[in-house]
Design an enzyme around this catalytic site. Structure first.
Site, PDB file in Angstrom:
ATOM      1  N   GLU A 162       3.298 -17.066   0.327  1.00  0.00           N
ATOM      2  CA  GLU A 162       2.448 -18.258   0.480  1.00  0.00           C
ATOM      3  C   GLU A 162       2.415 -19.111  -0.779  1.00  0.00           C
ATOM      4  O   GLU A 162       2.296 -20.325  -0.712  1.00  0.00           O
ATOM      5  CB  GLU A 162       1.025 -17.853   0.888  1.00  0.00           C
ATOM      6  CG  GLU A 162       0.915 -17.356   2.327  1.00  0.00           C
ATOM      7  CD  GLU A 162       1.440 -15.943   2.509  1.00  0.00           C
ATOM      8  OE1 GLU A 162       1.574 -15.212   1.497  1.00  0.00           O
ATOM      9  OE2 GLU A 162       1.736 -15.557   3.659  1.00  0.00           O
ATOM     10  N   ASP A 218      -6.826 -17.662   6.481  1.00  0.00           N
ATOM     11  CA  ASP A 218      -7.219 -16.589   5.552  1.00  0.00           C
ATOM     12  C   ASP A 218      -6.204 -16.440   4.416  1.00  0.00           C
ATOM     13  O   ASP A 218      -6.529 -15.919   3.359  1.00  0.00           O
ATOM     14  CB  ASP A 218      -7.315 -15.261   6.308  1.00  0.00           C
ATOM     15  CG  ASP A 218      -8.187 -15.381   7.547  1.00  0.00           C
ATOM     16  OD1 ASP A 218      -9.271 -14.813   7.551  1.00  0.00           O
ATOM     17  OD2 ASP A 218      -7.768 -16.074   8.509  1.00  0.00           O
ATOM     18  N   HIS A 220      -8.525 -12.211   9.420  1.00  0.00           N
ATOM     19  CA  HIS A 220      -7.750 -13.115  10.268  1.00  0.00           C
ATOM     20  C   HIS A 220      -8.662 -13.993  11.124  1.00  0.00           C
ATOM     21  O   HIS A 220      -8.268 -14.412  12.214  1.00  0.00           O
ATOM     22  CB  HIS A 220      -6.788 -12.342  11.177  1.00  0.00           C
ATOM     23  CG  HIS A 220      -5.612 -11.762  10.457  1.00  0.00           C
ATOM     24  ND1 HIS A 220      -5.717 -10.677   9.629  1.00  0.00           N
ATOM     25  CD2 HIS A 220      -4.310 -12.133  10.424  1.00  0.00           C
ATOM     26  CE1 HIS A 220      -4.518 -10.391   9.124  1.00  0.00           C
ATOM     27  NE2 HIS A 220      -3.644 -11.264   9.588  1.00  0.00           N
TER      28      HIS A 220
END
Ligand SMILES: Cc1ncc(C[n+]2csc(CCOP(=O)(O)OP(=O)(O)O)c2C)c(N)n1
Ligand SMILES: [Mg+2]
Lengths: 348, 344
Positions: free
Chosen positions: A73, A98, A141
């Site tokens: 990410e 998240d 999540h």
């Protein structure tokens, strides 16, 4: 103030997922600098993104413009920031909001500050799509972390809850010259959400003709005179449901979807509060430090003497999200809790 | 522009690598290293005298890396830098006066006073505002490379970072992503043995950052960072590879910062013997000695004097420059101002 027009019967209706896909395709056709980047978005035989929004786009636009990244990410957000700095217009995808915490530096220290640090010489025209919301997936999540980013000067924060505004806002976000975090609720993408949202029709009229909806504009989706209710995502639909029930008791709710949390459309809310004298705020993000607190403060600063009762907030409780449905539904704002808060606000 | 400023330009006049680095070119490398050295020394004094606000991270000793790498870059190539950016900025061609004014917090600074020492940069010469988050550039640089690849230009991006940054997750994610995408990037690690006070051997069991390269399927190379000709040669090859589409390269320059980590560091964590060992390898002294056979002493002295005059000019420029207007603090957070008045 924008009042959404009710769609005429027989007009084309799309889900949010379809509307987003259409917005992306239009923008990719319009500007070759627009590209997609994320995990599992274009792999042949894959998922078309965690929620299928990208299905069919690789066939249309090819792998050059739909870039599958490693599960990194920081790298994917950093790549979006860097490419935007060079004049590209990336639409990055985070699968689950998240995972934002994996790339906080790229967003908060880099994307949000490059224009400022360069004295206005650089721009970061990127969009980061972040699915939020409780859907029996538990503590890591299901969060709604949009309020963290409302606190960051340099970012823009959008929350969409219907297909019409999702498309119009995504197109505006892609063309915006500042970084936009685009929060979508997992239960609102399509048909699955319809069941879980209690059989509501979550499609909306989306015209065939091209249109844009501006960032920074709230929409009054239901007019009323008794109380102003400001809510996003699922809480917005639950507020509408509560409003319908309360109409039988003579309470007329004015329900507003802010759509953009940063920059916030204060004026639409202030005008409504000056009319109704009462304010309830509902969001699935947790209570303490949530965007509702900021809105309450602004209304207190600017409209205190129009208020006839204390402002009420209905939010997720300040705990991580549990999985067991019975507990999960206790944590997130239900229609019943929103309804009770409105009633309480109207008693005062 | 005044004569002093023109003479003092740090900008490379030719960007292409030529195998043969003739005496004229070497003289230019000497001038540009001296330029950084004198900048660092002068601004430190100005800082102590209270003319420069904030903090400073200086790069004396590391000039060969900045100059040698940037010498093989084109103006249209980009670099990212760190909390220690003065050398990178001057080597990439950020105007001396605007760099000095930025340190003074003046309106004429390259970032209008909004960046300061740790965010020196200027897009017009291909340098992002320096990134003072350790490892911050290692992911952002992948986007520069990705944009060049998608736009099919032959530009290259160089990411400067310290050996300390190699222990950030960003190092791993950035290098791996650049590798799998074959991005035109050179990761230029300045291994000066310490991250602030912490010696690298205490935080990494492998002494060489470059030895991590094979784990990502990229070429790594260890280079003597105290020899500007060696730096230039290695950087030239790496940049050429990246430009040709062969993907990223990880270069590790063994170097040393002669000054403390930041202002006021008394360097109690390293020995005077170690310092002496490295100062004996001073890249500027080394090149000057190397040049002695080809260039007369007076030429070098005259060049030093020109550099000094350029510093005088830039300092005077910064002193005379106006302060930013207070209200300028409220612009440039967004393309269009949206800042809301505070209630008080
Ligand atoms: C993410 C982050 N952690 C810590 C710091 C504080 N810090 C600033 S410079 C520095 C040392 C960096 O060492 P290195 O990467 O080797 O660069 P050098 O200072 O040696 O040039 C540290 C720990 C920071 N700026 N950013
Ligand atoms: Mg170091």
């Amino acid at each position: 103030m924008t009042v959404a027009a009710a769609p005429a019967v027989g007009e084309r209706r799309l889900t949010i997922a379809e509307a987003l896909r259409e917005a992306i395709a239009e923008e990719m056709r319009h500007d070759e600098k627009v590209f997609l980047i994320g995990e599992d978005i274009g792999v042949p035989g894959g998922f078309g993104g965690a929620f299928g929004v990208y299905l069919g786009l690789t066939e249309a636009f090819g792998h050059d413009r739909i870039i599958d990244t490693p599960i990194s990410e920081k790298a994917l957000a950093g790549a979006a920031v860097g490419a935007a700095l060079m004049g590209m217009r990336p639409i990055a995808d985070l699968q689950y909001a998240d995972f934002l915490f994996e790339c906080m530096d790229e967003l908060v220290n880099q994307a949000a500050k490059m224009r400022y640090m360069s004295n206005g010489k650089l721009s970061v025209p990127m969009v980061l799509r972040c699915p939020v919301g409780t859907a029996n997936r538990g503590a890591q999540h299901g969060q709604c972390p949009e309020s963290y980013f409302v606190h960051v000067p340099g970012l823009k924060v959008v929350c969409v809850s219907d297909a019409y505004h999702a498309k119009g806002l995504l197109k505006s976000a892609v063309r915006d010259n500042d970084p936009v975090l685009f929060f979508e609720h997992k239960l609102l993408y399509g048909s699955k959400g319809r069941e879980q949202a209690g059989g509501m029709d979550l499609t909306a009229h989306v015209p065939e003709e091209e249109y844009f909806f501006p960032i920074g504009k709230a929409v009054v989706k239901r007019e009323g005179t008794s109380v102003t209710v400001v809510a996003t995502h699922m809480s917005f639909y639950r507020s509408l449901a509560a409003a319908e029930e309360l109409a039988n008791d003579g309470i007329e709710c004015e329900v507003i979807d802010p759509l953009t949390l940063l920059p916030f459309d204060d004026e639409t809310i202030f005008a409504s509060v000056r009319k109704t004298g009462r304010l309830v705020i509902a969001h699935e993000d947790t209570l303490t430090g949530g965007w509702g607190a900021e809105l309450a403060a602004r209304v207190a600063e600017e409209c205190l003497f129009s208020l006839e009762a204390p402002i009420r907030r209905v939010t997720s409780h300040d705990v991580p999200l549990p999985v067991a449905p019975v507990m999960e539904q206790t944590v997130v704002p239900s229609t019943a809790r929103i309804k009770a808060a409105i009633q309480r606000c109207c008693e005062g | 522009m005044s004569d002093g400023a023109r003479v003092g330009s740090a900008e490379p006049d030719s960007a292409e690598l030529t195998a043969d680095v003739d005496a004229t070119r070497q003289l230019d490398l000497y001038r540009r290293m001296q330029f950084i050295r004198r900048f660092e020394e002068r601004v430190y004094l100005l800082y102590l005298q209270g003319e420069i606000p904030g903090t400073l991270h200086q790069s004396q000793g590391q000039e060969a890396v900045a100059v040698g790498v940037c010498d093989v870059l084109r103006r249209t190539d980009w670099i990212t830098s760190t909390h220690r950016p003065h050398g990178h900025a001057l080597a990439k061609g950020v105007d001396l006066r605007s760099a000095m004014a930025e340190l003074f917090g003046k309106a004429t600074g390259c970032c209008g006073g909004k960046g300061g020492s740790m965010h020196l940069g200027d897009p017009s010469v291909g340098m992002l505002p320096a990134i003072a988050i350790v490892g911050g550039g290692n992911t952002v640089v992948t986007g520069l490379g990705l944009a060049f690849k998608l736009m099919r230009t032959d530009q290259v991006a160089v990411c400067f970072f310290g050996e300390g940054a190699s222990n950030e997750g960003a190092f791993h994610e950035g290098l791996n992503f650049a590798a799998v995408q074959h991005l035109p990037i050179v990761f230029a690690c300045e291994n000066n043995l310490y991250g602030a006070s912490t010696p690298f051997h205490q935080v990494s069991l492998v002494p060489d950052v470059a030895s991590r390269a094979p784990a990502y399927g990229v070429r790594g190379e260890i280079v003597d960072g105290m020899d500007v000709l060696a730096v230039r040669e290695a950087a030239g090859r790496a940049v050429a590879e990246a430009r040709a589409g062969a993907g990223p390269v990880l270069l590790e320059f063994k170097t040393y910062r002669f000054a403390g980590h930041s202002r006021g560091d008394v360097k109690g964590y390293r020995s005077r013997e170690e310092e002496a060992e490295w100062t004996a390898r001073d890249p500027i002294v080394r090149l000057r000695e190397h040049l002695a056979s080809a260039v007369e002493e007076v030429v070098l002295d005259a060049m030093d004097a020109q550099v000094e005059a350029a510093m005088d000019d830039a300092i005077e420029f910064a002193r005379q420059s106006p302060l930013p207007r207070a209200e300028d603090a409220l612009t440039d957070a967004y393309a269009t101002v949206i800042s809301r008045e505070t209630s008080s």
